[in-house]
Design an enzyme around this catalytic site. Sequence first.
Site, PDB file in Angstrom:
ATOM      1  N   ASP A   1      37.131  51.097  34.511  1.00  0.00           N
ATOM      2  CA  ASP A   1      37.499  49.863  33.838  1.00  0.00           C
ATOM      3  C   ASP A   1      36.984  49.978  32.392  1.00  0.00           C
ATOM      4  O   ASP A   1      36.172  50.859  32.091  1.00  0.00           O
ATOM      5  CB  ASP A   1      36.807  48.716  34.587  1.00  0.00           C
ATOM      6  CG  ASP A   1      36.879  47.412  33.843  1.00  0.00           C
ATOM      7  OD1 ASP A   1      37.972  47.026  33.423  1.00  0.00           O
ATOM      8  OD2 ASP A   1      35.819  46.777  33.669  1.00  0.00           O
TER       9      ASP A   1
ATOM     10  N   ASP B   1      36.501  46.789  29.754  1.00  0.00           N
ATOM     11  CA  ASP B   1      35.671  45.669  29.304  1.00  0.00           C
ATOM     12  C   ASP B   1      34.506  45.401  30.249  1.00  0.00           C
ATOM     13  O   ASP B   1      34.691  45.220  31.448  1.00  0.00           O
ATOM     14  CB  ASP B   1      36.519  44.390  29.188  1.00  0.00           C
ATOM     15  CG  ASP B   1      37.506  44.457  28.039  1.00  0.00           C
ATOM     16  OD1 ASP B   1      37.055  44.606  26.898  1.00  0.00           O
ATOM     17  OD2 ASP B   1      38.729  44.369  28.296  1.00  0.00           O
TER      18      ASP B   1
ATOM     19  N   SER C   1      42.688  49.168  32.399  1.00  0.00           N
ATOM     20  CA  SER C   1      42.108  47.959  31.820  1.00  0.00           C
ATOM     21  C   SER C   1      43.062  46.775  31.806  1.00  0.00           C
ATOM     22  O   SER C   1      44.233  46.910  31.423  1.00  0.00           O
ATOM     23  CB  SER C   1      41.694  48.258  30.380  1.00  0.00           C
ATOM     24  OG  SER C   1      41.417  47.064  29.693  1.00  0.00           O
TER      25      SER C   1
HETATM   26  O1  C5P Z   1      39.530  44.627  33.789  1.00  0.00           O
HETATM   27  P1  C5P Z   1      38.980  44.420  32.465  1.00  0.00           P
HETATM   28  O2  C5P Z   1      37.508  44.387  32.410  1.00  0.00           O
HETATM   29  O3  C5P Z   1      39.536  45.339  31.436  1.00  0.00           O
HETATM   30  O4  C5P Z   1      39.493  42.922  32.212  1.00  0.00           O
HETATM   31  C1  C5P Z   1      39.481  42.250  31.065  1.00  0.00           C
HETATM   32  C2  C5P Z   1      38.390  41.228  30.958  1.00  0.00           C
HETATM   33  O5  C5P Z   1      38.784  40.406  29.854  1.00  0.00           O
HETATM   34  C3  C5P Z   1      38.197  40.284  32.133  1.00  0.00           C
HETATM   35  O6  C5P Z   1      36.968  40.496  32.724  1.00  0.00           O
HETATM   36  C4  C5P Z   1      38.261  38.867  31.527  1.00  0.00           C
HETATM   37  O7  C5P Z   1      37.081  38.120  31.738  1.00  0.00           O
HETATM   38  C5  C5P Z   1      38.439  39.075  30.063  1.00  0.00           C
HETATM   39  N1  C5P Z   1      39.506  38.248  29.470  1.00  0.00           N
HETATM   40  C6  C5P Z   1      39.269  37.622  28.272  1.00  0.00           C
HETATM   41  N2  C5P Z   1      40.266  36.871  27.685  1.00  0.00           N
HETATM   42  C7  C5P Z   1      41.458  36.748  28.284  1.00  0.00           C
HETATM   43  C8  C5P Z   1      41.733  37.401  29.485  1.00  0.00           C
HETATM   44  C9  C5P Z   1      40.709  38.161  30.056  1.00  0.00           C
HETATM   45  O8  C5P Z   1      38.171  37.748  27.730  1.00  0.00           O
HETATM   46  N3  C5P Z   1      42.400  36.029  27.693  1.00  0.00           N
HETATM   47 MG    MG Z   2      35.741  44.657  33.276  1.00  0.00          MG
END
Ligand code: C5P
Ligand code: MG
Length: 289
Positions: free
Chosen positions: A38, A40, A153
Site C-alpha cells: 500500500d 498512504d 494504492s
Molecule cells: O489504500 P491507501 O492507503 O492508498 O488509501 C488511501 C488513503 O487515503 C485512505 O486511507 C484514506 O483515509 C485516505 N483518503 C483521503 N482523502 C480521500 C480519500 C481517501 O485522505 N478523499
Molecule cells: Mg494506507
Amino acid sequence: MVPELQKSTVRIQQPERVVGLIRAIKEQGGSKLQVISDFDMTLSRFGCNGRRCPTSHNILDNSHVVSEDGKKKLKDLLHHYYPIEIDPNRTLEEKRPLMVEWWTRAHELLSQQKIQKGDIAQIVRESDVMLRDGFNELFDQLHKYNVPMFIFSAGVGDILEEIIRQANVFYPNVHVVSNYMDFDDSGVLKCFKSPLIHTYNKNNSVLQGTAYFQQLSTRTSIILLGDSMGDLTMADGVPSVENILKIGFLNDKVEERRGKYLDAYDIVLESDETLDVVNGILRYILMET
Ligand code: C5P
Ligand code: MG
C-alpha cells in the site's frame, strides 16, 4: 535471525509461524520474491512530532490550487468518512458503498478546481508528506536484487508517483496501480480515470485480468505491506502463492483495533514510523550466504 523483530513496536500472534514463513521465503530466494505494498500511511508516514502527515489526497486538498471553499468541503468529507473507514465495529459490506461515496465526492470537488498537470510537482514539493524512515534502504535493496515492487494504492497515482520520483527511488522495478487524474488537452484536471480504487476494493475486481501478476507467476513468495484491513486482499490476483508474509502498520486507534490486526496480519507494527522491521527481514532474506 532478524534483530529488528525485538523492537517494542512489534506484535506477533503466532511467532513460530512468522519464523517459518521468513525461513521459507529465504530458502526460495530473492528470485521468487515480490513485494506488494500500500502507499498512504504504509510507505508514507502517519505522523511526525505529534502532527498528522498527509495522504496523497490530502496533499491536493491542502494545496494552494484548491479554493478555501473547496478545502472546507474536502475537510468536512474527511471528518465524516475517515472515522467510518477505520471503525472496527462496522463490516466491510457496510463500509464499501460509503467509501465509494467519499472517493466520488472528493474526486468531483477536486475536478472543479482547475488543477493543472504542470502544478503537481510543486504541490508535492510544498506539502508536508514524508516517506517512512528507511525508505531509501527499502527501495534500494529491492532494486539491487531485482525484486518487483507493486504499489497498490487507493490514493492519487499522479501524486504518489511524484513523491517517489522526488525521493529519487522510482526505479524500474516499481509498478503502481492507483487512481489517476484525467487531464484535458490543455492540461487541466477534468476527472479521475476509472476504475475507482478505494480502501475496500483492493483486489482482482480492479486489477482486470491481473496482467501484471501473470507475468510474475514465478514470484511465489510475497511480502505484503499495508495499514488497513482493506490491504489484506491486495495479493488476491497472484496466481500461485506459496508463502505470503503480511506486515501491517497499526497507526491509529491502536487499542481498539489491535485484536483484529493481530488476527489478520502476521506482524503488526504499532505506531512505528519506520521501515526498520521490513528492511531487517529483507536484509535477512536477500543476504547472500
Ligand atoms: O489504500 P491507501 O492507503 O492508498 O488509501 C488511501 C488513503 O487515503 C485512505 O486511507 C484514506 O483515509 C485516505 N483518503 C483521503 N482523502 C480521500 C480519500 C481517501 O485522505 N478523499
Ligand atoms: Mg494506507
